[in-house]
Design a protein around this motif. Structure first.
Motif, PDB file in Angstrom:
ATOM      1  N   TRP A 267      35.711  39.859  51.545  1.00 36.65           N
ATOM      2  CA  TRP A 267      36.870  40.768  51.616  1.00 36.65           C
ATOM      3  C   TRP A 267      36.482  42.091  51.342  1.00 36.65           C
ATOM      4  O   TRP A 267      35.384  42.744  50.357  1.00 36.65           O
ATOM      5  CB  TRP A 267      37.587  39.552  50.690  1.00 36.65           C
ATOM      6  CG  TRP A 267      38.370  38.811  51.059  1.00 36.65           C
ATOM      7  CD1 TRP A 267      37.770  38.172  52.227  1.00 36.65           C
ATOM      8  CD2 TRP A 267      38.922  38.138  49.907  1.00 36.65           C
ATOM      9  NE1 TRP A 267      38.629  36.573  51.608  1.00 36.65           N
ATOM     10  CE2 TRP A 267      40.009  36.514  50.779  1.00 36.65           C
ATOM     11  CE3 TRP A 267      39.898  38.390  48.875  1.00 36.65           C
ATOM     12  CZ2 TRP A 267      39.645  35.693  50.214  1.00 36.65           C
ATOM     13  CZ3 TRP A 267      40.687  37.425  48.751  1.00 36.65           C
ATOM     14  CH2 TRP A 267      41.044  35.816  48.800  1.00 36.65           C
ATOM     15  N   SER A 268      37.676  43.100  51.785  1.00 31.22           N
ATOM     16  CA  SER A 268      37.151  43.997  51.415  1.00 31.22           C
ATOM     17  C   SER A 268      37.051  44.868  50.093  1.00 31.22           C
ATOM     18  O   SER A 268      38.479  43.922  49.172  1.00 31.22           O
ATOM     19  CB  SER A 268      38.399  45.135  52.184  1.00 31.22           C
ATOM     20  OG  SER A 268      38.262  46.301  51.756  1.00 31.22           O
ATOM     21  N   GLU A 269      36.511  45.879  49.584  1.00 26.65           N
ATOM     22  CA  GLU A 269      36.564  45.907  48.195  1.00 26.65           C
ATOM     23  C   GLU A 269      37.749  47.059  47.612  1.00 26.65           C
ATOM     24  O   GLU A 269      38.200  46.628  46.297  1.00 26.65           O
ATOM     25  CB  GLU A 269      35.526  46.812  47.889  1.00 26.65           C
ATOM     26  CG  GLU A 269      33.912  45.708  47.772  1.00 26.65           C
ATOM     27  CD  GLU A 269      32.841  46.442  47.234  1.00 26.65           C
ATOM     28  OE1 GLU A 269      33.086  48.068  46.713  1.00 26.65           O
ATOM     29  OE2 GLU A 269      31.539  46.267  47.252  1.00 26.65           O
ATOM     30  N   SER A 270      38.363  46.903  48.515  1.00 31.62           N
ATOM     31  CA  SER A 270      40.157  47.886  48.608  1.00 31.62           C
ATOM     32  C   SER A 270      40.907  46.547  47.977  1.00 31.62           C
ATOM     33  O   SER A 270      41.916  46.902  47.475  1.00 31.62           O
ATOM     34  CB  SER A 270      40.153  48.807  49.146  1.00 31.62           C
ATOM     35  OG  SER A 270      40.519  47.597  50.599  1.00 31.62           O
ATOM     36  N   GLU A 271      40.564  45.585  48.694  1.00 29.16           N
ATOM     37  CA  GLU A 271      41.496  44.404  47.814  1.00 29.16           C
ATOM     38  C   GLU A 271      41.756  43.745  46.702  1.00 29.16           C
ATOM     39  O   GLU A 271      42.948  43.468  45.676  1.00 29.16           O
ATOM     40  CB  GLU A 271      41.420  43.565  48.885  1.00 29.16           C
ATOM     41  CG  GLU A 271      41.998  43.181  50.234  1.00 29.16           C
ATOM     42  CD  GLU A 271      41.700  41.836  50.800  1.00 29.16           C
ATOM     43  OE1 GLU A 271      41.978  40.957  50.242  1.00 29.16           O
ATOM     44  OE2 GLU A 271      41.466  42.100  52.239  1.00 29.16           O
ATOM     45  N   PHE A 272      40.233  43.708  45.865  1.00 27.96           N
ATOM     46  CA  PHE A 272      40.096  43.412  44.691  1.00 27.96           C
ATOM     47  C   PHE A 272      40.954  44.713  43.703  1.00 27.96           C
ATOM     48  O   PHE A 272      40.968  46.015  43.625  1.00 27.96           O
ATOM     49  CB  PHE A 272      38.817  44.038  44.027  1.00 27.96           C
ATOM     50  CG  PHE A 272      38.454  42.886  45.042  1.00 27.96           C
ATOM     51  CD1 PHE A 272      38.515  40.879  44.067  1.00 27.96           C
ATOM     52  CD2 PHE A 272      38.280  43.044  46.516  1.00 27.96           C
ATOM     53  CE1 PHE A 272      37.614  40.020  45.408  1.00 27.96           C
ATOM     54  CE2 PHE A 272      37.182  41.017  46.948  1.00 27.96           C
ATOM     55  CZ  PHE A 272      37.155  40.453  46.517  1.00 27.96           C
ATOM     56  N   THR A 273      41.423  43.812  42.607  1.00 26.13           N
ATOM     57  CA  THR A 273      42.135  44.717  41.584  1.00 26.13           C
ATOM     58  C   THR A 273      41.562  44.611  39.928  1.00 26.13           C
ATOM     59  O   THR A 273      41.020  43.594  39.664  1.00 26.13           O
ATOM     60  CB  THR A 273      43.550  44.886  41.395  1.00 26.13           C
ATOM     61  OG1 THR A 273      44.186  43.696  41.278  1.00 26.13           O
ATOM     62  CG2 THR A 273      44.406  45.517  42.439  1.00 26.13           C
ATOM     63  N   LEU A 274      41.154  45.690  38.872  1.00 23.74           N
ATOM     64  CA  LEU A 274      40.588  45.191  37.705  1.00 23.74           C
ATOM     65  C   LEU A 274      42.073  44.298  36.962  1.00 23.74           C
ATOM     66  O   LEU A 274      42.654  44.954  37.004  1.00 23.74           O
ATOM     67  CB  LEU A 274      40.317  46.407  36.660  1.00 23.74           C
ATOM     68  CG  LEU A 274      39.164  46.465  35.788  1.00 23.74           C
ATOM     69  CD1 LEU A 274      37.410  45.523  36.494  1.00 23.74           C
ATOM     70  CD2 LEU A 274      39.089  47.277  34.894  1.00 23.74           C
ATOM     71  N   GLN A 275      41.382  42.974  36.464  1.00 23.37           N
ATOM     72  CA  GLN A 275      42.904  42.468  35.674  1.00 23.37           C
ATOM     73  C   GLN A 275      42.753  42.078  34.420  1.00 23.37           C
ATOM     74  O   GLN A 275      41.112  41.868  34.166  1.00 23.37           O
ATOM     75  CB  GLN A 275      43.404  40.601  36.381  1.00 23.37           C
ATOM     76  CG  GLN A 275      44.082  41.447  37.621  1.00 23.37           C
ATOM     77  CD  GLN A 275      45.083  42.417  38.266  1.00 23.37           C
ATOM     78  OE1 GLN A 275      45.500  42.163  36.579  1.00 23.37           O
ATOM     79  NE2 GLN A 275      45.278  42.364  38.849  1.00 23.37           N
ATOM     80  N   PRO A 276      43.145  42.329  33.373  1.00 24.31           N
ATOM     81  CA  PRO A 276      42.505  41.957  32.010  1.00 24.31           C
ATOM     82  C   PRO A 276      42.831  40.056  31.489  1.00 24.31           C
ATOM     83  O   PRO A 276      43.421  39.174  31.804  1.00 24.31           O
ATOM     84  CB  PRO A 276      43.650  42.234  31.104  1.00 24.31           C
ATOM     85  CG  PRO A 276      44.808  42.570  31.748  1.00 24.31           C
ATOM     86  CD  PRO A 276      44.491  42.338  33.338  1.00 24.31           C
ATOM     87  N   VAL A 277      41.292  39.340  31.805  1.00 21.40           N
ATOM     88  CA  VAL A 277      41.476  37.998  31.992  1.00 21.40           C
ATOM     89  C   VAL A 277      40.828  37.423  30.573  1.00 21.40           C
ATOM     90  O   VAL A 277      40.268  37.494  29.717  1.00 21.40           O
ATOM     91  CB  VAL A 277      40.484  37.452  32.856  1.00 21.40           C
ATOM     92  CG1 VAL A 277      40.445  35.856  32.717  1.00 21.40           C
ATOM     93  CG2 VAL A 277      41.404  37.715  33.801  1.00 21.40           C
ATOM     94  N   THR A 278      41.729  36.404  29.784  1.00 25.62           N
ATOM     95  CA  THR A 278      41.954  35.774  28.176  1.00 25.62           C
ATOM     96  C   THR A 278      40.865  34.744  28.535  1.00 25.62           C
ATOM     97  O   THR A 278      41.041  33.393  29.488  1.00 25.62           O
ATOM     98  CB  THR A 278      43.081  35.497  28.155  1.00 25.62           C
ATOM     99  OG1 THR A 278      43.438  36.948  27.496  1.00 25.62           O
ATOM    100  CG2 THR A 278      42.870  35.013  25.995  1.00 25.62           C
ATOM    101  N   LEU A 279      39.378  34.465  28.231  1.00 21.75           N
ATOM    102  CA  LEU A 279      38.763  32.924  28.326  1.00 21.75           C
ATOM    103  C   LEU A 279      39.472  32.340  27.521  1.00 21.75           C
ATOM    104  O   LEU A 279      39.734  32.336  26.319  1.00 21.75           O
ATOM    105  CB  LEU A 279      37.164  33.593  27.361  1.00 21.75           C
ATOM    106  CG  LEU A 279      37.023  35.050  28.452  1.00 21.75           C
ATOM    107  CD1 LEU A 279      35.300  34.975  28.562  1.00 21.75           C
ATOM    108  CD2 LEU A 279      37.205  34.534  30.541  1.00 21.75           C
ATOM    109  N   VAL A 280      38.737  31.104  27.338  1.00 22.65           N
ATOM    110  CA  VAL A 280      39.305  29.750  26.452  1.00 22.65           C
ATOM    111  C   VAL A 280      38.253  30.086  25.336  1.00 22.65           C
ATOM    112  O   VAL A 280      39.349  29.541  24.222  1.00 22.65           O
ATOM    113  CB  VAL A 280      38.162  28.828  27.050  1.00 22.65           C
ATOM    114  CG1 VAL A 280      36.902  28.684  26.975  1.00 22.65           C
ATOM    115  CG2 VAL A 280      38.893  27.508  26.144  1.00 22.65           C
ATOM    116  N   SER A 281      37.670  31.042  25.016  1.00 27.30           N
ATOM    117  CA  SER A 281      36.775  31.516  23.768  1.00 27.30           C
ATOM    118  C   SER A 281      38.206  31.893  22.488  1.00 27.30           C
ATOM    119  O   SER A 281      37.987  32.122  21.933  1.00 27.30           O
ATOM    120  CB  SER A 281      35.842  32.346  23.442  1.00 27.30           C
ATOM    121  OG  SER A 281      35.885  33.259  24.559  1.00 27.30           O
TER     122      SER A 281
END
Length: 562
Positions: A267-281
């Motif tokens: 996919w085009s890189e312009s579609e991606f946004t930086l998101q905070p993701v909480t891991l299981v740890s």
């Protein structure tokens, strides 16, 4: 140390007592007595739940509870097999259980055989699974499924060969299909001596069991009102990728999350946004994520979430869960590594790949297996196709690089003609093998196998009992680690400290008047973790745990009082 309680041993031999009463004596510096700190967690997790219902032992010196406690303490102290108990001081281990000594290896083996003769260990494990799911509804709604290949090096039977990814070899083995929570804690597993593949096991055995056992599922009325609502969610790797499977599960209102096996173009890189993701740890990391709707085949519409790495690689995740936000879906899929870490940890620390006994059982004649003739034809076809591909590449690369001279041209043409002859022969072989393969059944029943190809399966009764006890031990250890982490940042550090505590010496101080048993843990070499251990002891004391079979309340202390 020899047996000291001779009167009760004689009484047990005469059949006058059902089991010896627990009797703790004051003891200093008892090796491995730190495992007693795990007792509250073991009992809370369910080590002794329903044991009287499913298991029986004949009258004798050692009672049912003592045997279960011994097996659990062995797992926590990293005594990885019954045989290794030979090299442990029986008297010192007896002090931990309130006995004069623990049973010899041959006696313990007999006890295990007695416990598994009735085949109730699987039902006991199923009851514990229901209990664990009911205690954590959130974990039970998101279930992780993966196969673990258990290699067999023995010679009693010729098990079918499986590809072992961690060794990159095809070895004789059985496959266990595990169902775990997001944080890696186990619920149950299913052993398959003949592996039909993850898809068939999921549909044939795992889903029917989960439909019955998973608590908190939406009612039929709630499902009718909300067409996007799911009963629960299954997470698995590419081995389970199948649009047909996902469609059938969707019709049963079961959501799936897996990797896209054929993601297509980036996919085009312009579609991606930086998101905070909480891991299981609990750690929060930034991920570049994007989402689209994707159609698999002609009937199934799924959500596709992609993660963009710093190197530009795009990892594609697809799901039929239409209500979760895409950040949670990404976190859920990448949490699958918790299950891989669980397998690695259990192999290293709990020795789940080892055999418990050396018995074998017959496989039902109707069991479907891969036809050895088909396997041989498939192997020959792959080999011949490889040789053909190499010859074609060689033929295409052949050029006359020297001057055009009659002799050299003649030589070149001879080489090319010989190579063409080889190519033609291989092409004929490939076509012939394809015809033979198409006319040969891929699967046959065990009864149809040639005598020299037949095999038995490894006995599963004792293995399932010991593995269930190890699951209880792992869950108890994890619960204690969660307490330690209030004072420690890294999970790995907390696990290492927990192992050190289990193997640490402790003083045992029974008070018959106050009816208490004090376990005073000796200080460890590293004093930096003292606060975490003191906090652990305080938490354990608040449980008010009584040692099974006695009226002694457990009191846990750390270090020697001044």
């Amino acid at each position: 140390m020899a047996a000291t309680n001779t009167l009760d041993r004689v009484a047990a031999m005469m059949g006058e007592i059902s089991e010896v009463p627990i009797d703790f004596q004051p003891s200093n510096s008892v090796p491995n007595a730190g495992v007693l700190l795990a007792l509250p967690a073991l009992l809370a997790i369910g080590l002794l739940h329903h044991t009287q219902k499913y298991f029986q032992l004949p009258n004798g010196y050692y009672g049912l509870e003592s045997i279960f406690l011994l097996l659990a303490f062995m797992a926590l102290a990293r005594i990885k097999s019954v045989e290794r108990l030979r090299y442990c001081p029986p008297g010192e281990w007896g002090k931990i259980l309130g006995l004069d000594r623990i049973p010899e290896v041959k006696t313990l083996r007999k006890k295990i055989k007695w416990l598994t003769n009735e085949g109730e260990s699987e039902q006991w494990g199923a009851d514990l699974c229901e209990q664990w799911m009911a205690a954590d509804l959130e974990s039970a709604s998101m279930l992780y499924i993966d196969g673990h290949v258990r290699v067999y090096h023995g010679s009693q039977t010729k098990l079918p060969r499986h590809h072992v990814a961690r060794q990159r070899l095809c070895l004789r083995a059985t496959t266990d299909y595990w169902v775990n929570a997001m944080d890696g804690q186990p619920f149950f597993y299913i052993n398959k001596p003949v592996d039909p593949g993850l898809i068939k096991v999921v549909e044939g055995e795992i889903v029917p069991r989960l439909e019955k056992d998973v608590p908190g599922q939406p009612t039929e009325e709630e499902l009718d009102k909300d067409s996007l609502l799911s009963r629960f969610t299954l997470v698995f790797d590419r081995e389970g990728y199948s649009p047909d499977l996902m469609l059938r599960l969707k019709e049963q209102r079961i959501a799936c999350i897996t990797y896209h096996k054929y993601p297509g173009e980036d996919w085009s890189e312009s579609e991606f946004t930086l998101q905070p993701v909480t891991l299981v740890s609990g750690e929060v990391v930034d991920m570049s994520l994007a989402e689209r709707g994707t159609r698999l085949g002609k009937k199934l519409w799924v959500r596709e979430i992609r993660k963009l790495t710093e190197t530009g690689h795009q990892t594609s995740v697809i799901t039929t869960h239409y209500q979760l936000d895409f950040i949670t879906i990404a976190a859920s899929m990448f949490a699958r590594w918790s299950q891989e870490n669980f397998f690695r940890y259990m192999r290293q620390h709990y020795n789940i790949d080892s055999l418990v006994d050396y018995q074998i059982e017959t496989i039902p004649d109707t069991t479907a297996v891969v036809n050895p003739v088909y396997r041989e034809l498939d192997s020959q076809l792959r080999s011949t196709n490889g040789k053909l591909s190499r010859r074609l590449a060689q033929f295409g690369a052949m050029n006359l690089e020297s001057d055009i001279e009659p002799k050299k041209i003649e030589e070149f043409e001879k080489k090319k003609a010989a190579l063409l002859e080889e190519i033609t022969a291989y092409q004929e072989d490939v076509e012939q093998l394809k015809v033979q393969k198409k006319e040969t059944d891929r699967h046959i029943t065990v009864s149809e196998l040639p005598e020299e190809e037949r095999f038995s399966q490894l006995s599963t009764g004792a293995k399932h009992l010991i593995d269930t006890i190890k699951m209880v031990a792992y869950r108890a250890e994890t619960a204690m680690i969660n307490i330690l982490r209030e004072n420690m940042k890294r999970v790995d550090d907390a696990r290492q400290l927990m192992v050190a505590i289990y193997q640490c010496e402790a003083d045992l101080i029974p008070d018959h008047q106050q009816q208490t048993l004090t376990v005073r843990l000796h200080r460890l070499a590293n004093s930096s973790n003292d606060q975490a251990i003191e906090n652990l002891c305080q938490e354990l004391n608040e449980t008010g745990t009584f040692f099974p079979g006695t009226e002694f309340q457990m009191i846990f202390e750390f270090g020697i009082n001044s």
